[in-house]
Design an enzyme around this catalytic site. Structure first.
Site, short mmCIF file in Angstrom:
data_model
loop_
_atom_site.label_atom_id
_atom_site.label_comp_id
_atom_site.label_asym_id
_atom_site.label_seq_id
_atom_site.Cartn_x
_atom_site.Cartn_y
_atom_site.Cartn_z
N LYS A 155 63.02 57.79 119.81
CA LYS A 155 62.50 59.14 119.57
C LYS A 155 61.67 59.13 118.31
O LYS A 155 62.09 58.55 117.30
CB LYS A 155 63.72 60.07 119.38
N LYS A 157 67.37 57.78 110.71
CA LYS A 157 67.54 59.24 110.69
C LYS A 157 68.40 59.70 111.86
O LYS A 157 69.34 60.47 111.69
CB LYS A 157 66.16 59.89 110.76
N LYS A 197 57.90 55.71 116.67
CA LYS A 197 56.83 56.50 116.07
C LYS A 197 55.53 56.10 116.72
O LYS A 197 55.41 54.98 117.25
CB LYS A 197 56.74 56.25 114.56
N THR A 254 62.47 71.67 111.16
CA THR A 254 62.53 70.67 110.08
C THR A 254 62.74 71.39 108.75
O THR A 254 63.61 71.00 107.95
CB THR A 254 61.25 69.82 110.05
N ASN A 313 53.34 72.38 108.69
CA ASN A 313 54.49 72.82 109.51
C ASN A 313 55.74 72.94 108.67
O ASN A 313 56.43 73.95 108.69
CB ASN A 313 54.79 71.79 110.61
N SER A 345 64.63 68.70 118.47
CA SER A 345 63.98 67.97 119.56
C SER A 345 65.05 67.45 120.54
O SER A 345 64.86 67.47 121.75
CB SER A 345 63.20 66.77 119.02
P1 NAD Z 1 51.13 69.03 108.64
O1 NAD Z 1 49.92 68.28 109.04
O2 NAD Z 1 51.45 70.30 109.35
O3 NAD Z 1 51.05 69.39 107.08
C1 NAD Z 1 50.76 68.48 106.09
C2 NAD Z 1 50.40 69.28 104.84
O4 NAD Z 1 50.24 68.38 103.74
C3 NAD Z 1 49.09 70.05 104.96
O5 NAD Z 1 49.25 71.30 104.32
C4 NAD Z 1 48.10 69.18 104.19
O6 NAD Z 1 47.00 69.94 103.66
C5 NAD Z 1 49.01 68.68 103.10
N1 NAD Z 1 48.54 67.49 102.43
C6 NAD Z 1 47.95 66.38 102.94
N2 NAD Z 1 47.68 65.49 101.96
C7 NAD Z 1 48.10 66.07 100.81
C8 NAD Z 1 48.11 65.66 99.45
N3 NAD Z 1 47.61 64.50 99.07
N4 NAD Z 1 48.65 66.51 98.55
C9 NAD Z 1 49.16 67.71 98.93
N5 NAD Z 1 49.19 68.13 100.18
C10 NAD Z 1 48.66 67.33 101.11
O7 NAD Z 1 52.34 67.99 108.71
P2 NAD Z 1 53.89 68.31 108.80
O8 NAD Z 1 54.28 68.28 110.23
O9 NAD Z 1 54.19 69.50 107.97
O10 NAD Z 1 54.48 66.99 108.13
C11 NAD Z 1 54.55 66.81 106.72
C12 NAD Z 1 55.51 65.69 106.41
O11 NAD Z 1 56.78 65.99 106.97
C13 NAD Z 1 55.11 64.32 106.98
O12 NAD Z 1 55.54 63.31 106.10
C14 NAD Z 1 55.92 64.24 108.26
O13 NAD Z 1 56.14 62.91 108.67
C15 NAD Z 1 57.19 64.92 107.82
N6 NAD Z 1 58.00 65.43 108.91
C16 NAD Z 1 57.51 66.37 109.77
C17 NAD Z 1 58.33 66.83 110.80
C18 NAD Z 1 57.90 67.92 111.73
O14 NAD Z 1 58.74 68.42 112.49
N7 NAD Z 1 56.66 68.36 111.68
C19 NAD Z 1 59.62 66.31 110.96
C20 NAD Z 1 60.08 65.35 110.05
C21 NAD Z 1 59.24 64.93 109.03
#
Ligand code: NAD
Length: 427
Positions: free
Chosen positions: A68, A92, A104, A188, A219, A356
């Protein structure tokens, strides 16, 4: 030569192995991925030209169940990153006791440069390329950085077309109308919120006295900022890739979230238009945000944000890792020496994969839950596993990160041993 992300991920495993007795077979099995796939995805662009994108999918380990993990669309996606993220997913899922292994995927692309039709063709093309590598009992993708429910909808539609039957359980994070779970989008951030709420009394902290800075407003960053702000924490700074805003008194997070949702903008929501007008604030860079003197720093953007280069400048008391891998192992050591406690990604951001899992269960049973049921079960899981990991950390006098790995490793090792180890065959 600089250390690869996977070398860094493997270091976490080595740290944990020192604190738990597991078989050599288990260690061997966990050192490398089960299967890795690199694909070329030809996409017809709107102007008629053909562009070929590189895509990846890694299934790290499936000893506890089908693999997953999310799909990331980002220019820097590569095999090293995808393998590391698949490794983290393995730990995780085990840390929060889901019957899944880790995977992934991703495509090296800047999705903001594509039209919506190009993005749809790329998403479908990615599934065409990996279709034989996935499935509800094999490997189940989900959203990650710069992918979302709409993209998962295109992907599950493509997969169902290839299979010539509806396959909702093959992908999670789908739109509700295509079998998505209520509560998945916020899961999350909400899971991280349940974890910090569990930790607050143990840390003897009060919400109203606690200041928070959030890096990344996507997100998960927006969801945790909103949940903490609603609960009475003082969120003083947020940022995205374009920069950040700061207010000592605390920001009006709901209005910032509202603006972001209403514009559906991927761009910075601050300082270009209206939010600047409704929120009194100072602007700051991402580097400055990371170095703010706050109680809780929440990295919610990308990996490698706190490294040996800036770890000595961090002034937060606690780091709540919602992004995957935002703190490098070298930074971990500096932070530990300086008494800054890190709550690790493999626990803190596990709410997404937990819901999920609920989505997959609902798809398979054909019976859908209410938001209350989803959130209650999420809360139960996050509270239970946070407390267990806290206890391991206290008992063994180790960091919360190493404790989370020890906790996960014990479960993974049990699964490996159950299939037969050297000692088993020697009897
Ligand atoms: P996303 O694309 O929705 O948001 C990412 C955010 O980070 C955006 O606001 C972007 O502008 C910002 N960003 C990018 N580079 C940056 C920087 N250098 N400095 C500051 N901000 C920056 O992505 P997401 O889904 O919110 O995921 C964010 C993190 O959380 C990732 O590491 C992802 O692997 C992790 N994550 C996400 C989920 C999920 O359910 N979406 C689950 C587990 C982990």
């Amino acid at each position: 030569m600089s250390e690869s992300l996977f070398d860094q991920a493997s270091e976490r495993l080595a740290d944990a192995i020192a604190h738990v007795h597991i078989s050599e077979d288990a260690i061997e099995r966990l050192k490398s991925p089960k299967a890795s796939l690199q694909v070329s995805i030809p996409v017809r662009m709107d102007n008629g030209t053909l562009k070929v994108f590189q895509g990846y999918r890694v299934r790290y380990n499936d000893l506890r169940g089908p693999t997953k993990g999310g799909i990331r669309f980002h220019p820097k996606v590569n095999m090293d990153e995808v393998t590391s993220l698949a490794f983290w997913m393995t730990f995780k899922c085990a840390a929060v006791n889901l019957p899944f292994g880790g995977a992934k995927g991703g495509v090296a692309v800047d999705p903001k440069q594509l039209s919506k039709f190009e993005l749809e063709r790329l998403s479908r093309g990615y599934i065409d390329a990996i279709a034989d590598f996935m499935g509800a009992d094999v490997d189940i993708p989900a959203p990650d950085v710069q992918t979302n429910a709409t993209i998962m909808g295109w992907m599950v539609d493509e997969y169902s077309t290839i299979q010539r039957k509806l396959c909702p359980a093959a992908i999670t994070g789908k739109p509700l109308t295509m079998g998505g779970s209520i509560g998945r989008e916020a899961a999350t951030g909400l899971g991280a919120f349940f974890a910090i709420e569990t930790l607050m009394p143990l840390l003897k902290m009060e919400r109203s006295q606690t200041t928070v800075a959030v890096q990344g407003f996507g997100n998960v960053g927006a969801a945790i900022a909103e949940a903490m702000s609603k609960a009475g924490y003082r969120v003083v700074a947020v940022s995205d890739s374009k920069g950040g805003i700061y207010s000592k008194k605390g920001l009006d997070i709901p209005s910032i979230v509202h603006y972001k949702n209403s514009t559906r903008s991927f761009q910075a929501v601050y300082c270009q238009d209206s939010v600047c007008n409704i929120v009194e604030h100072d602007t700051l860079s991402n580097e400055e945000l990371l170095e703010l003197d706050v109680d809780i720093l929440v990295p919610a953007a990308l990996e490698n944000q706190i490294t040996e280069h800036n770890a000595h400048k961090i002034r937060a008391k606690y780091i709540l890792e919602i992004a995957n891998g935002p703190v490098t192992p070298a930074a971990d050591k500096i932070l530990e020496r300086r008494g800054i406690m890190v709550f690790p990604d493999i626990l803190i951001n596990a709410g997404g994969v937990t819901v999920s899992y609920f989505e997959w269960v609902q798809n398979r049973s054909g019976f859908y839950w209410t938001l209350e049921e989803v959130n209650d079960r999420l809360k139960q899981s996050m509270v239970t596993e946070t407390l267990r990991i806290w206890e391991v950390a206290q008992q063994k006098q180790i960091s919360m990160r190493t404790a989370a790995y020890v906790h996960a490793l014990t479960r993974l090792s049990d699964a490996i041993d159950a299939k037969g180890t050297r000692s088993y065959y020697a009897q």
